[in-house]
Design an enzyme around this catalytic site. Structure first.
Site, PDB file in Angstrom:
ATOM      1  N   GLU A  39      18.599 -27.215  -6.544  1.00  0.00           N
ATOM      2  CA  GLU A  39      18.908 -25.934  -7.441  1.00  0.00           C
ATOM      3  C   GLU A  39      19.805 -25.014  -6.334  1.00  0.00           C
ATOM      4  O   GLU A  39      19.833 -24.084  -7.086  1.00  0.00           O
ATOM      5  CB  GLU A  39      17.374 -25.246  -8.286  1.00  0.00           C
ATOM      6  CG  GLU A  39      16.193 -24.936  -7.208  1.00  0.00           C
ATOM      7  CD  GLU A  39      16.501 -23.481  -7.617  1.00  0.00           C
ATOM      8  OE1 GLU A  39      16.497 -23.186  -9.350  1.00  0.00           O
ATOM      9  OE2 GLU A  39      15.133 -23.102  -7.829  1.00  0.00           O
ATOM     10  N   HIS A  68      16.804 -21.708 -11.070  1.00  0.00           N
ATOM     11  CA  HIS A  68      18.489 -21.359 -11.101  1.00  0.00           C
ATOM     12  C   HIS A  68      19.787 -22.948 -11.129  1.00  0.00           C
ATOM     13  O   HIS A  68      20.317 -22.425 -11.035  1.00  0.00           O
ATOM     14  CB  HIS A  68      18.213 -20.694  -9.289  1.00  0.00           C
ATOM     15  CG  HIS A  68      18.144 -20.268  -9.085  1.00  0.00           C
ATOM     16  ND1 HIS A  68      18.295 -18.583  -9.008  1.00  0.00           N
ATOM     17  CD2 HIS A  68      17.253 -20.319  -8.249  1.00  0.00           C
ATOM     18  CE1 HIS A  68      17.868 -17.910  -8.375  1.00  0.00           C
ATOM     19  NE2 HIS A  68      16.768 -18.280  -7.633  1.00  0.00           N
TER      20      HIS A  68
END
Length: 271
Positions: A39, A68
């Site tokens: 991520e 995220h």
């Protein structure tokens, strides 16, 4: 089964660590299944489709995301056509993709991979992680529907990660924490047979502030005033994660080892 989990890939240096070390480790350690948290792989914020392809080409079987997940906007569409990417199961119900899926492994075996976001100290209120995990683990019991299962618990508080480990003990092969980017020294097999580590650490440059170039974080800590955007540190990265061996019949862990390869940290891995 021999399973490797690698923590948050941080920017260009983290991607380089994956491409440098993972192909070798798949061969040397005779790995059956590899999960990578990606991520932060794109500029330290999110994962692009291009960089997801790079992680798969290097040897990842599954890539997990986190809070995220959709910072890189092309992931909104890419995750719908790439089933090997898992976003948090308790993310918005309107989010694309899924938070849990069963994947094939060599020898006709099956592995459940799920990711869940914690609630403590997180910026946004996410749905209850425990009820979300309970539903998945009931649907895919070890020794029945799957040969092994891995839970990526992505959150700030070690207490919440530990609670998740004990909640899943005996029902998951592996519960491993991500998000805080610093490897914890508590790799163990819990009483019910679940391999656990509070945080796998990041695949990134540790001459940094949790993967970011030191200058701007230090300025903000000292002065309280931002001046520039955070940028990922760019020196050689350490590949950090967790190695676990499981019993195919029960799904329980039989061995657990912390992994650190390359970069600045003391090296570790299965002998």
């Amino acid at each position: 089964m021999k399973i490797l989990f690698l923590g948050d890939v941080m920017g260009r240096s983290g991607r380089a660590a994956i491409t440098t070390h993972l192909p070798r480790l798949r061969t040397e350690w005779r790995l059956d299944f590899v999960v990578v948290n990606g991520e932060n792989a794109t500029s330290g914020m999110g994962l692009s489709g291009e960089h997801a392809k790079l992680l798969f080409e290097a040897g990842a079987d599954v890539v997990t995301l986190g809070d995220h997940a959709f910072d890189q906007k092309d992931m909104l569409a890419y995750i719908e056509k790439e089933p090997r990417i898992i976003r948090p199961i308790n993310y918005s119900k309107a989010a694309p993709g899924v938070g849990a899926r069963v994947f094939p492994a060599p020898g006709g075996r099956k592995v459940l991979v799920a990711q869940v976001l914690g609630q403590v100290f997180m910026k946004r209120p996410f749905d209850d992680p425990f009820s979300a995990l309970d539903a998945v683990l009931r649907q895919y019991p070890m020794g029945g529907q799957v040969n092994a299962s891995l839970i990526d618990i992505h959150c700030e508080a070690t207490s919440e990660k530990m609670a998740t480990g004990h909640f899943c003990d005996g029902r998951a092969s592996i519960v491993v924490g991500t998000h805080t980017h610093v490897p914890t020294a508590d790799a163990m097999i819990l009483p019910g047979g679940t391999a656990y580590q509070s945080d796998a650490g990041m695949c990134g440059d540790y001459n940094s502030v949790i993967g970011m170039d030191k200058v701007e974080p230090l300025r903000r800590f000292i002065t309280g005033m931002p001046k520039a955007r955070f940028a990922p540190a760019a020196e050689e990265a350490t590949l950090s994660g967790l190695y676990v061996e499981t019993d195919d019949r029960t799904g329980k862990a039989t061995r657990v080892e912390m992994v650190r390869q390359g970069g600045r940290l003391a090296q570790a891995g299965p002998a």
